[in-house]
Structures are given as C-alpha cells and as structure tokens.
Design an enzyme around this catalytic site. Structure first.
Site, PDB file in Angstrom:
ATOM      1  CE  LYS A 268      -3.323   2.538   2.935  1.00 26.60           C
ATOM      2  NZ  LYS A 268      -4.202   2.489   4.127  1.00 26.60           N
ATOM      3  CG  ASP A 273      -5.756   7.682   4.805  1.00 25.76           C
ATOM      4  OD1 ASP A 273      -6.682   8.314   4.263  1.00 25.76           O
ATOM      5  OD2 ASP A 273      -5.916   6.621   5.445  1.00 25.76           O
ATOM      6  CE  LYS A 280      -6.763   8.270   8.246  1.00 20.75           C
ATOM      7  NZ  LYS A 280      -7.394   7.115   8.881  1.00 20.75           N
ATOM      8  CG  ASP A 291      -2.039   5.016   4.938  1.00 20.67           C
ATOM      9  OD1 ASP A 291      -1.840   3.942   5.534  1.00 20.67           O
ATOM     10  OD2 ASP A 291      -3.150   5.384   4.521  1.00 20.67           O
ATOM     11  CG  ASP A 350     -10.114   7.046   6.802  1.00 26.66           C
ATOM     12  OD1 ASP A 350      -9.028   7.076   6.189  1.00 26.66           O
ATOM     13  OD2 ASP A 350     -10.214   7.149   8.044  1.00 26.66           O
ATOM     14  CD  GLU A 352      -6.760   5.096   2.565  1.00 30.02           C
ATOM     15  OE1 GLU A 352      -7.761   5.180   3.302  1.00 30.02           O
ATOM     16  OE2 GLU A 352      -5.625   4.841   2.995  1.00 30.02           O
ATOM     17  NE  ARG A 354     -10.910  -1.506   3.242  1.00 28.44           N
ATOM     18  CZ  ARG A 354     -11.581  -1.733   4.368  1.00 28.44           C
ATOM     19  NH1 ARG A 354     -12.781  -2.255   4.325  1.00 28.44           N
ATOM     20  NH2 ARG A 354     -11.039  -1.456   5.535  1.00 28.44           N
TER      21      ARG A 354
HETATM   22  N1  BES Z   1      -4.349   4.279   6.923  1.00 35.23           N
HETATM   23  C1  BES Z   1      -5.456   3.911   7.719  1.00 35.23           C
HETATM   24  C2  BES Z   1      -5.124   2.848   8.771  1.00 35.23           C
HETATM   25  C3  BES Z   1      -4.137   3.216   9.835  1.00 35.23           C
HETATM   26  C4  BES Z   1      -4.580   3.558  11.101  1.00 35.23           C
HETATM   27  C5  BES Z   1      -2.779   3.163   9.602  1.00 35.23           C
HETATM   28  C6  BES Z   1      -3.670   3.861  12.095  1.00 35.23           C
HETATM   29  C7  BES Z   1      -1.887   3.465  10.600  1.00 35.23           C
HETATM   30  C8  BES Z   1      -2.324   3.810  11.853  1.00 35.23           C
HETATM   31  C9  BES Z   1      -6.565   3.340   6.846  1.00 35.23           C
HETATM   32  O1  BES Z   1      -6.642   3.853   5.553  1.00 35.23           O
HETATM   33  C10 BES Z   1      -7.858   3.671   7.496  1.00 35.23           C
HETATM   34  O2  BES Z   1      -8.198   4.811   7.554  1.00 35.23           O
HETATM   35  N2  BES Z   1      -8.531   2.648   7.983  1.00 35.23           N
HETATM   36  C11 BES Z   1      -9.786   2.803   8.598  1.00 35.23           C
HETATM   37  C12 BES Z   1     -10.622   1.647   8.153  1.00 35.23           C
HETATM   38  C13 BES Z   1     -12.088   1.851   8.349  1.00 35.23           C
HETATM   39  C14 BES Z   1     -12.593   3.047   7.631  1.00 35.23           C
HETATM   40  C15 BES Z   1     -12.798   0.589   7.916  1.00 35.23           C
HETATM   41  C16 BES Z   1      -9.591   2.806  10.108  1.00 35.23           C
HETATM   42  O3  BES Z   1      -8.579   2.291  10.594  1.00 35.23           O
HETATM   43  O4  BES Z   1     -10.435   3.344  10.801  1.00 35.23           O
HETATM   44 ZN    ZN Z   2      -4.912   4.544   4.791  1.00 34.17          ZN
HETATM   45 MN    MN Z   3      -7.778   5.616   5.436  1.00 36.90          MN
END
Ligand code: BES
Ligand code: ZN
Ligand code: MN
Length: 508
Positions: A268, A273, A280, A291, A350, A352, A354
């Site tokens: 990834k 992000d 966020k 990210d 968010d 994203e 996947r």
């Molecule tokens: N990049 C984030 C995940 C992340 C969180 C990486 C903390 C490093 C530290 C990812 O894109 C994300 O935002 N994931 C969401 C998923 C949800 C929307 C299903 C999350 O973790 O809340």
């Molecule tokens: Zn992310």
């Molecule tokens: Mn995200």
C-alpha cells in the site's frame, strides 16, 4: 563516512574510543554476556562492585557509559542490558545492539563485543547496530551531512574468520541498508513524497541498484494516470482523484535465470491519508504520511532480494495515491470499477487502502504467481487488536504458516488473525455493486478488510500483513527501532522468499 570492520580480537586489547559489552540478568545478579569476558577479566574482582555502584542490573533496554580509567585499552565501556541470561537470543541481541548504537554518539571508533559466537548472532549484532544508528534528521538545521562524520565501527566475533560468519556480517549490512532506506521514505513528509515523487524516488533507487557491471538486473515499469485509466485501474484512480498530485503504479521484476517459483509482493502506497470526505479527526491524521510504508517495504525488499541474488522470481507492485478532499475526490456512495471489472460500492472514503490494493492484486494475480503477499498500514482495528508492535497476518493457511516462520527468523512480531466465514457475505452485501468496500459494522474491521482483499487474489495462495501498528513508531526510539518509520516487514518478506528458495521445487 563510517567504515565498518569485522574482526576476531579481544575487546580489552582493542583500541577504540568505546567498547560495547552486554550484561544479562541472572538469579545471581548481573552477569557479563559472551564476547565481553575479557573486559570483565581486566577489571577482575572490581567488576561486580562497579555494576552495583552504578545500579546496573542487565535488564533489557538498560544502558550505561563507564570510564575505564585504564582498566582496558579503551577509555570508555558501554554496558547494554540483554535481559534474562537464559533468554538471550538473536532478537534480544539485535535490540541491545540498537540501544548501544544510539548511546555512543561522540566516539569516533567503536568496538562491539556483544554475543556473536554464531552466524545468527553476528547478523543480529551487526544489523541491530546499523539499524540503531538511523535517525531522521534531514529537516533539522543543525543536522550534519552524513558524510562529514567519520568514524570506525568494529564488530568483534570469535568466529570472524569463518565463511558463514562473514556472510552473516555482510548480509546484515544489506538488510539494515534496506530497512533504513524504507524508514527514510516513510519519514519523508507528504509534501516531499507525493505519488509522482515517490515513483521518481523508486526509479532513481532502481537506476542506482542496476548501474555498472555485475549489478543485478531488475525490471521497472511505472504507470501514470493515463496509463492507469487505459489499464482499468479504477481503485487507484478513485482514491487518487482528489489530489493535486496524480496517482502512480510501480512494478519491479526480479527474474533470475532458472527460477522455478514466483512470488508477487503488493504494498500500500498512500502517500498521505486525510481520510477523504470521510475525513479523519486531526489526531488520527497527523502521522498519515506513514500510509505508504507497505509500498516502501515491498520495493526495498525486492531490491534486497536482487542484491542477495535469491533464486526466486519476485515481482513488487506499489500502487501510489494521495487520499485528499477536492471537487474531484471520490464520494461516499460512488461505485468504482476495479481492474478486471469488479464493481465496488464505496461507503467510507477512509477505507482507501483496499481500493488501491485491489487493482494491484488483480494485476499481480494475472501473472499467476505461486503466492501473493500484500503488506499495508491498512486498519486501526489491527492496532486495537494487537497493539503497535505486532502485525496481523491473514490469508491462506500455507502462506500464513510460512510468513509466521519467516517473521520469527527475521525477528519481527506477527500474529495470525482469522477471516471468519461471515465476512465473505458481508463483503458481498452491496445492494448496488458486486462488493461492498465497508459496512459500518464496528467490529472486526481488520478481518473485513482482509476478506475484501481476498476477492482480488483469484484464489491463489495469498498472505496479508496488516502493519498499521508496527509500521510507524509514534513514541520514542527503543531497541533497534527509531522514532517514525520502522522498516517493519522488509526482513520478513525477504526471509519468506528465501525460504522458498531453500525448499525444493517439488515441495510446492
Ligand atoms: N491508513 C489507515 C489505517 C491506519 C490507522 C494506519 C492507524 C496506521 C495507523 C486506513 O486507511 C484507514 O483509515 N482505515 C480505517 C478503516 C475503516 C474506515 C474501515 C480505520 O482504521 O479506521
Ligand atoms: Zn490509509
Ligand atoms: Mn484511510
């Protein structure tokens, strides 16, 4: 320039500004670890009182600088704790070496006399020290250009003349170099590492790797936004659409003659992000330059595999996009078409990672590799489940087992997580598209994400590493891990590929 050497010599007789020795804990109090015996002997009976006078117990993470006042040839000894004597292994030694590296800041020459009586320990000492020296100070006014600091580091080992030990020592340099390069990319702020700049950096690193006679042959291909559109990569384009800096996809190929196996690595590469319209909160957004750690790790892992000349075909796929908000950004409710035609209903911009991984997984799967491994800072859910030092590993049973073994050998912590049956229905529950990107069920989001990715692997053997926790260290440095980007995953990926190289082709 720092020069490194590998020698068999007594640490008490070695002339260096500082000598590093290990101390372990035992039921009888602190004990000198192997490699440092001569240093203790030079002090004789005064050694134990010295330790108790400064309150040194040998606990892991403990470190002290002690002037030697002529007891040994070197004016300074650096004591590092190794923890319980019976549990001293390559992981603890690697961490202690990292602690030592951060402690000897003003010595122009250092001799390291930590336990190094096996090739595995030689590698741990050398790697840990090299990893411990890394710090990201590029943006500090007073950071010296690295070339100005000249120093010498000598790794001492009783087996320094043996071929296997020398190979382990040399390998440690390559591994640490790859991890530190990964950290560097992760640490670069998103204004200096957007998708085109990241792709350029990979192109430049590739050119450096492959230049000159005898250099490894690695293929590279970069897709720009027009080429991504032509190839139907709706996931990468959807995520990258909101950014002023367009998305990219980079593919690297290492195909040594005679290779009978092919592993595809997919990482990834979200250079920042923001969450997009599902934005966020400020505190979760602050470190989101991290990210792209998965992409950085697959690129550096492939470069390292090529340097090591491992006899396995490896392809690395690094989709790169910046997840931002603008009039052209994707919206919740949008339907994206992934390469290959699968439609995805986006409900949370968010989630994203996947989406960009889906296109890259499809492309990787089209080549029918023997296994696909993806690595991503994918979900906060995994951090909740496993903390910030352990990665979740999911996928098909065989690949998960091999990745766990590889991580153990590499000294990285991973733990298996399931993909419960119900996740398949949930992923296929969109009312309007083939699959749902997200379902707002709060629980098990890391497992849902894995089930989503699986849809794009075409049933091939597959492993998924969620490194949202260990990919970036938001706290202070510890062991061989600095603050910021950690390089987590590189060593495991390389170890995994190497294990396939060692297995006979008919074991497949
Ligand atoms: N990049 C984030 C995940 C992340 C969180 C990486 C903390 C490093 C530290 C990812 O894109 C994300 O935002 N994931 C969401 C998923 C949800 C929307 C299903 C999350 O973790 O809340
Ligand atoms: Zn992310
Ligand atoms: Mn995200």
């Amino acid at each position: 320039m720092t020069t490194y050497a590998f020698r068999s010599a007594s640490p008490a007789k070695t002339r260096a500004d500082a000598v590093v020795v290990g101390i372990a804990t035992s039921t009888k109090g602190p004990v000198i670890a192997s490699g440092g015996e001569d240093v203790q002997a030079a002090w004789g009976r005064k050694f134990r009182p010295l330790l108790s006078a400064i309150g040194f117990t040998g606990k892991a993470g403990e470190v002290a600088k002690v002037p030697t006042a002529g007891a040994i040839n070197s004016p300074l000894v650096v004591l590092v704790g190794l923890g319980e004597q019976k549990q001293v292994d390559h992981v603890r030694v690697r961490r202690a070496a990292g602690v030592a590296a951060r402690t000897v800041t003003n010595a122009a020459s250092v001799a390291i006399a930590l336990p190094a009586d096996s090739p595995e320990l030689v590698r741990a000492v050398t790697e840990g020290y090299l990893l411990g020296t890394y710090a990201f100070d590029d943006y500090k006014r007073d950071s010296k250009p690295k070339s100005e600091k000249s120093s010498e580091v000598v790794v001492l080992s009783p087996i320094a003349r043996q071929g296997e030990a020398i190979a382990a020592y040399e390998r440690a340099h390559l591994v640490a170099g790859a991890l530190n390069a990964t950290r560097q990319w992760v640490n670069l702020p998103a204004n200096d590492l957007n998708p085109p700049l990241f792709a350029d950096a990979v192109v430049a690193a590739h050119a450096e790797l492959t230049k000159g006679k005898g250099a490894p042959k690695v293929g590279i291909k970069v897709w720009d936004e027009q080429e991504l559109a032509a190839d139907g990569c709706g996931g990468i384009l959807g995520v990258g659409g909101g950014s002023a800096t367009p998305p990219r996809l980079v593919k690297l190929t290492w195909e040594p003659a005679g290779a009978t196996r092919h592993v595809a690595l997919v990482g990834k590469g979200v250079t920042f992000d923001s969450g997009g319209y599902t934005i966020k909160p400020a505190n979760s957004m602050a470190t989101m330059k991290e990210d792209m750690a998965g992409a950085a790790s697959v690129v550096q892992a492939l470069f390292l595999i090529a340097r090591l000349g491992l006899p396995v075909k490896v392809t690395a796929w690094a989709p790169m996009a910046e997840n931002m908000v603008s009039g052209e950004a994707m919206r919740p409710g949008d339907v994206l078409t992934i390469r290959g035609g699968t439609t995805v209903e986006v409900s949370n911009t968010d989630a994203e990672g996947r989406l960009i991984l889906a296109d890259a997984l499809v492309m990787a799967a089209e080549e029918e590799p023997d296994a696909i491994i993806d690595i991503a800072t994918l979900t906060g859910h995994m951090v909740v489940a496993l903390g910030d030092k352990v990665a979740g590993v999911m996928g098909t049973d065989d690949v998960v087992a091999d990745l766990r073994a590889a991580a153990d050998a590499a000294g990285e912590a991973v733990w298996p997580m399931p993909i419960p049956e119900e996740m398949e229905q949930r992923v296929r529950s969109s009312k309007i598209a083939d699959i749902a990107q997200h379902d707002w069920v709060r629980w098990g989001g890391g497992l849902f994400a894995a089930a989503f990715l699986r849809e794009f692997t075409n049933g091939l053997p597959w492993g998924h590493l969620d490194i949202a926790g260990p990919g970036f260290n938001t706290g202070g440095p510890h062991g061989f891990t600095p603050a910021g980007g950690t390089g987590f995953g590189v060593a495991t990926l390389v170890e995994y590929v190497e294990s396939l190289a060692a297995a006979r082709p008919d074991d497949a």
